[in-house]
Write a protein that holds these residues in place. Structure first.
Motif, PDB file in Angstrom:
ATOM      1  N   LEU A 327      14.190  -2.420  14.459  1.00 43.33           N
ATOM      2  CA  LEU A 327      13.836  -1.179  13.751  1.00 43.33           C
ATOM      3  C   LEU A 327      12.476  -1.256  13.065  1.00 43.33           C
ATOM      4  O   LEU A 327      12.097  -0.304  12.353  1.00 43.33           O
ATOM      5  CB  LEU A 327      14.912  -0.864  12.701  1.00 43.33           C
ATOM      6  N   LEU A 328      11.735  -2.343  13.242  1.00 45.34           N
ATOM      7  CA  LEU A 328      10.463  -2.526  12.548  1.00 45.34           C
ATOM      8  C   LEU A 328       9.491  -1.358  12.728  1.00 45.34           C
ATOM      9  O   LEU A 328       8.847  -0.938  11.756  1.00 45.34           O
ATOM     10  CB  LEU A 328       9.814  -3.835  13.002  1.00 45.34           C
ATOM     11  N   PRO A 329       9.345  -0.794  13.939  1.00 47.70           N
ATOM     12  CA  PRO A 329       8.406   0.343  14.081  1.00 47.70           C
ATOM     13  C   PRO A 329       8.769   1.539  13.219  1.00 47.70           C
ATOM     14  O   PRO A 329       7.896   2.327  12.850  1.00 47.70           O
ATOM     15  CB  PRO A 329       8.504   0.691  15.573  1.00 47.70           C
ATOM     16  N   PHE A 330      10.070   1.678  12.895  1.00 52.07           N
ATOM     17  CA  PHE A 330      10.501   2.819  12.086  1.00 52.07           C
ATOM     18  C   PHE A 330      10.439   2.505  10.588  1.00 52.07           C
ATOM     19  O   PHE A 330      10.474   3.412   9.761  1.00 52.07           O
ATOM     20  CB  PHE A 330      11.935   3.200  12.475  1.00 52.07           C
ATOM     21  N   LEU A 331      10.344   1.206  10.255  1.00 49.28           N
ATOM     22  CA  LEU A 331      10.240   0.784   8.861  1.00 49.28           C
ATOM     23  C   LEU A 331       8.788   0.652   8.431  1.00 49.28           C
ATOM     24  O   LEU A 331       8.434   0.977   7.302  1.00 49.28           O
ATOM     25  CB  LEU A 331      10.977  -0.555   8.659  1.00 49.28           C
ATOM     26  N   ASP A 332       7.949   0.159   9.342  1.00 45.40           N
ATOM     27  CA  ASP A 332       6.524  -0.007   9.049  1.00 45.40           C
ATOM     28  C   ASP A 332       5.789   1.225   9.572  1.00 45.40           C
ATOM     29  O   ASP A 332       5.347   1.265  10.714  1.00 45.40           O
ATOM     30  CB  ASP A 332       6.015  -1.282   9.727  1.00 45.40           C
ATOM     31  N   ARG A 333       5.623   2.220   8.722  1.00 47.52           N
ATOM     32  CA  ARG A 333       5.084   3.517   9.147  1.00 47.52           C
ATOM     33  C   ARG A 333       3.572   3.618   8.994  1.00 47.52           C
ATOM     34  O   ARG A 333       2.968   4.596   9.434  1.00 47.52           O
ATOM     35  CB  ARG A 333       5.739   4.639   8.330  1.00 47.52           C
ATOM     36  N   SER A 334       2.944   2.639   8.366  1.00 46.72           N
ATOM     37  CA  SER A 334       1.497   2.696   8.175  1.00 46.72           C
ATOM     38  C   SER A 334       0.775   2.595   9.517  1.00 46.72           C
ATOM     39  O   SER A 334       1.128   1.768  10.354  1.00 46.72           O
ATOM     40  CB  SER A 334       1.044   1.552   7.263  1.00 46.72           C
ATOM     41  N   PRO A 335      -0.274   3.424   9.749  1.00 44.38           N
ATOM     42  CA  PRO A 335      -1.012   3.344  11.012  1.00 44.38           C
ATOM     43  C   PRO A 335      -1.965   2.148  11.069  1.00 44.38           C
ATOM     44  O   PRO A 335      -2.509   1.855  12.125  1.00 44.38           O
ATOM     45  CB  PRO A 335      -1.798   4.663  11.044  1.00 44.38           C
ATOM     46  N   GLU A 336      -2.142   1.446   9.952  1.00 45.06           N
ATOM     47  CA  GLU A 336      -3.076   0.316   9.906  1.00 45.06           C
ATOM     48  C   GLU A 336      -2.564  -0.852  10.756  1.00 45.06           C
ATOM     49  O   GLU A 336      -1.412  -1.273  10.630  1.00 45.06           O
ATOM     50  CB  GLU A 336      -3.270  -0.152   8.462  1.00 45.06           C
ATOM     51  N   ARG A 337      -3.449  -1.371  11.639  1.00 45.83           N
ATOM     52  CA  ARG A 337      -3.068  -2.465  12.524  1.00 45.83           C
ATOM     53  C   ARG A 337      -3.923  -3.711  12.327  1.00 45.83           C
ATOM     54  O   ARG A 337      -3.587  -4.779  12.833  1.00 45.83           O
ATOM     55  CB  ARG A 337      -3.171  -2.007  13.991  1.00 45.83           C
ATOM     56  N   ARG A 338      -5.020  -3.610  11.620  1.00 47.50           N
ATOM     57  CA  ARG A 338      -5.921  -4.748  11.447  1.00 47.50           C
ATOM     58  C   ARG A 338      -5.291  -5.776  10.510  1.00 47.50           C
ATOM     59  O   ARG A 338      -4.942  -5.454   9.369  1.00 47.50           O
ATOM     60  CB  ARG A 338      -7.257  -4.272  10.900  1.00 47.50           C
ATOM     61  N   PRO A 339      -5.133  -7.035  10.968  1.00 47.10           N
ATOM     62  CA  PRO A 339      -4.477  -8.063  10.140  1.00 47.10           C
ATOM     63  C   PRO A 339      -5.130  -8.238   8.776  1.00 47.10           C
ATOM     64  O   PRO A 339      -4.435  -8.487   7.777  1.00 47.10           O
ATOM     65  CB  PRO A 339      -4.616  -9.330  10.989  1.00 47.10           C
ATOM     66  N   ALA A 340      -6.460  -8.151   8.710  1.00 46.00           N
ATOM     67  CA  ALA A 340      -7.159  -8.331   7.432  1.00 46.00           C
ATOM     68  C   ALA A 340      -6.761  -7.269   6.422  1.00 46.00           C
ATOM     69  O   ALA A 340      -6.878  -7.487   5.205  1.00 46.00           O
ATOM     70  CB  ALA A 340      -8.671  -8.299   7.658  1.00 46.00           C
ATOM     71  N   LYS A 341      -6.288  -6.105   6.897  1.00 44.57           N
ATOM     72  CA  LYS A 341      -5.885  -5.022   6.017  1.00 44.57           C
ATOM     73  C   LYS A 341      -4.374  -5.028   5.753  1.00 44.57           C
ATOM     74  O   LYS A 341      -3.855  -4.124   5.090  1.00 44.57           O
ATOM     75  CB  LYS A 341      -6.262  -3.665   6.636  1.00 44.57           C
ATOM     76  N   ARG A 342      -3.670  -6.037   6.281  1.00 41.73           N
ATOM     77  CA  ARG A 342      -2.211  -6.133   6.121  1.00 41.73           C
ATOM     78  C   ARG A 342      -1.830  -7.513   5.595  1.00 41.73           C
ATOM     79  O   ARG A 342      -1.100  -8.260   6.251  1.00 41.73           O
ATOM     80  CB  ARG A 342      -1.519  -5.868   7.453  1.00 41.73           C
ATOM     81  N   PRO A 343      -2.314  -7.918   4.438  1.00 41.83           N
ATOM     82  CA  PRO A 343      -2.080  -9.290   3.944  1.00 41.83           C
ATOM     83  C   PRO A 343      -0.609  -9.617   3.725  1.00 41.83           C
ATOM     84  O   PRO A 343      -0.163 -10.739   4.005  1.00 41.83           O
ATOM     85  CB  PRO A 343      -2.864  -9.338   2.627  1.00 41.83           C
ATOM     86  N   LEU A 344       0.176  -8.637   3.227  1.00 42.85           N
ATOM     87  CA  LEU A 344       1.594  -8.892   2.985  1.00 42.85           C
ATOM     88  C   LEU A 344       2.326  -9.154   4.295  1.00 42.85           C
ATOM     89  O   LEU A 344       3.116 -10.103   4.412  1.00 42.85           O
ATOM     90  CB  LEU A 344       2.229  -7.709   2.254  1.00 42.85           C
ATOM     91  N   PHE A 345       2.049  -8.316   5.302  1.00 37.35           N
ATOM     92  CA  PHE A 345       2.707  -8.500   6.598  1.00 37.35           C
ATOM     93  C   PHE A 345       2.317  -9.842   7.222  1.00 37.35           C
ATOM     94  O   PHE A 345       3.172 -10.566   7.742  1.00 37.35           O
ATOM     95  CB  PHE A 345       2.338  -7.363   7.553  1.00 37.35           C
ATOM     96  N   VAL A 346       1.034 -10.186   7.178  1.00 37.15           N
ATOM     97  CA  VAL A 346       0.570 -11.446   7.760  1.00 37.15           C
ATOM     98  C   VAL A 346       1.215 -12.635   7.054  1.00 37.15           C
ATOM     99  O   VAL A 346       1.632 -13.614   7.701  1.00 37.15           O
ATOM    100  CB  VAL A 346      -0.968 -11.539   7.694  1.00 37.15           C
ATOM    101  N   ALA A 347       1.351 -12.556   5.715  1.00 33.94           N
ATOM    102  CA  ALA A 347       1.989 -13.637   4.968  1.00 33.94           C
ATOM    103  C   ALA A 347       3.451 -13.795   5.381  1.00 33.94           C
ATOM    104  O   ALA A 347       3.928 -14.912   5.636  1.00 33.94           O
ATOM    105  CB  ALA A 347       1.887 -13.368   3.468  1.00 33.94           C
TER     106      ALA A 347
END
Length: 366
Positions: A327-347
């Protein structure tokens, strides 16, 4: 070559095959910043095709009977011309497929390619990953060796932790209270008929989604940008992209050759990496080997059941993890895909990957 050209021309006059090829290859543009990780889909198609061919060759001599299965595998390996090669390619190839599936899913997660409008592409790919694991599980029992017999016993025993219906579920999987001839028959039918048909259908759905929605741009470099939402009924356009054929197919071909070389290297030089010595002994239901463990790709699940105080909690944790990923695509709704702009997700991505590897090693050495 002249005869081949004549055949192609004959078919082309009747169904316009050349026009279809041009429209779906050279006329199809892919992002200019596309990278090597996008080639894993083609790698998997190649490996699945190889499994299909080697599986048919093995079926010509394999006998799905608990009294004859192991002897038929020995006959294939020792007496059938090149039988040892086809058997090794099939056994090692299943493990390489899991490696490629894992790398494919990890790269899609890291690059955020699961985001809108590619939810269905992710779901079909996630189902393909799980179907690949089930195919490996059902095929693992077929040689009827000591290792495969007891590893299947351990794997199917986990279903007994389900409340109320646990014992019935185990019996449904095995065909009897314990692993036996009925289990072999069920796993054989699943492995050679039911699951391959489901696999082909899912691959068709996945490829349709990829072709319809389009390939996402890589979230790196000057062309990186947030996910394109656009009209979900039309695939994403890349006006400044490069032709899929022949530009990107050359890179894909190189990656496919690398994985085939890896498959052949393991098959010829270190087959015991995936076909251990204990897999060369016939199954004995009356002698339980020490330290029996499932295959490496199930070690994390095996160890998870041991970490929690009850198997039910372990199964619940595994189910929660798999549901979250689906269900991750439905939970993560932000259009941002650049890893540098997604520090929490990358961590969280790095921590989860390290935990998965650590728990697998723990399961192997515990």
């Amino acid at each position: 070559m002249q005869k081949l050209k004549a055949i192609i021309d004959w078919v082309d006059v009747r169904i316009g095959v050349k026009e279809l090829i041009v429209a779906n290859t050279s006329g199809y543009l892919v992002p200019r910043n596309i990278n090597v990780w996008y080639s894993l889909g083609t790698v998997l198609l190649t490996l699945f095709a190889l499994q299909f061919v080697t599986g048919i060759l093995l079926l010509m001599h394999y006998i799905p009977d608990s009294e004859k299965a192991f002897a038929s595998v020995e006959h294939i390996v020792n007496e059938v011309p090149f039988g040892w090669l086809f058997r090794s390619l099939h056994a090692v190839g299943s493990n390489i497929i899991i490696v490629a599936l894992l790398l494919h899913m990890l790269s899609v997660l890291f690059m955020g390619s699961y985001k809108k409008p590619r939810e269905l592409t992710w779901l079909s790919g996630f189902l393909l990953f799980n179907l690949g694991l089930i195919l490996c599980l059902t095929g693992y029992l077929l040689p009827w060796s000591q290792l495969s017999f007891w590893a299947t016993t351990v794997a199917t025993d986990a279903a007994g932790a389900v409340p109320v219906i646990g014992s019935k579920l185990v019996e449904l999987l095995r065909g009897s209270p314990s692993v036996g001839p009925q289990t072999l028959g069920r796993f054989f039918a699943l492995h050679v008929v039911v699951l391959p048909l489901a696999l082909l259908a899912l691959i068709g759905v996945h490829l349709f989604c990829v072709r319809r929605i389009g390939i996402s741009t890589a979230p790196f470099g000057p062309d990186a940008r947030p996910a394109t939402v656009g009209d979900s009924f039309h695939h994403e356009e890349h006006p400044n992209g490069i032709p899929f054929f022949p530009h990107y197919t050359i890179e894909e071909g190189a990656v496919v050759c690398f994985f085939l070389a890896l498959l052949l290297a393991v098959t010829f030089f270190v087959p015991e990496l995936f076909i251990p010595i204990s897999a060369l002994e016939p199954a004995n239901p009356y002698v339980t080997p020490e330290h029996i463990k499932p295959e490496w790709y199930f070690l994390w699940a095996y160890q998870t059941l041991k970490i929690f105080p009850s198997k039910l909690l372990g199964l619940g944790a595994q189910g929660a993890l798999m549901t979250f990923l689906a269900l991750l695509p439905f939970l993560d709704r932000s259009p941002e895909r650049r890893p540098a702009k997604r520090p929490l997700f990358v961590a969280l991505y790095v921590i989860g990957l390290v935990l998965l590897i650590a728990i697998s090693f723990w399961g192997h050495y515990s």
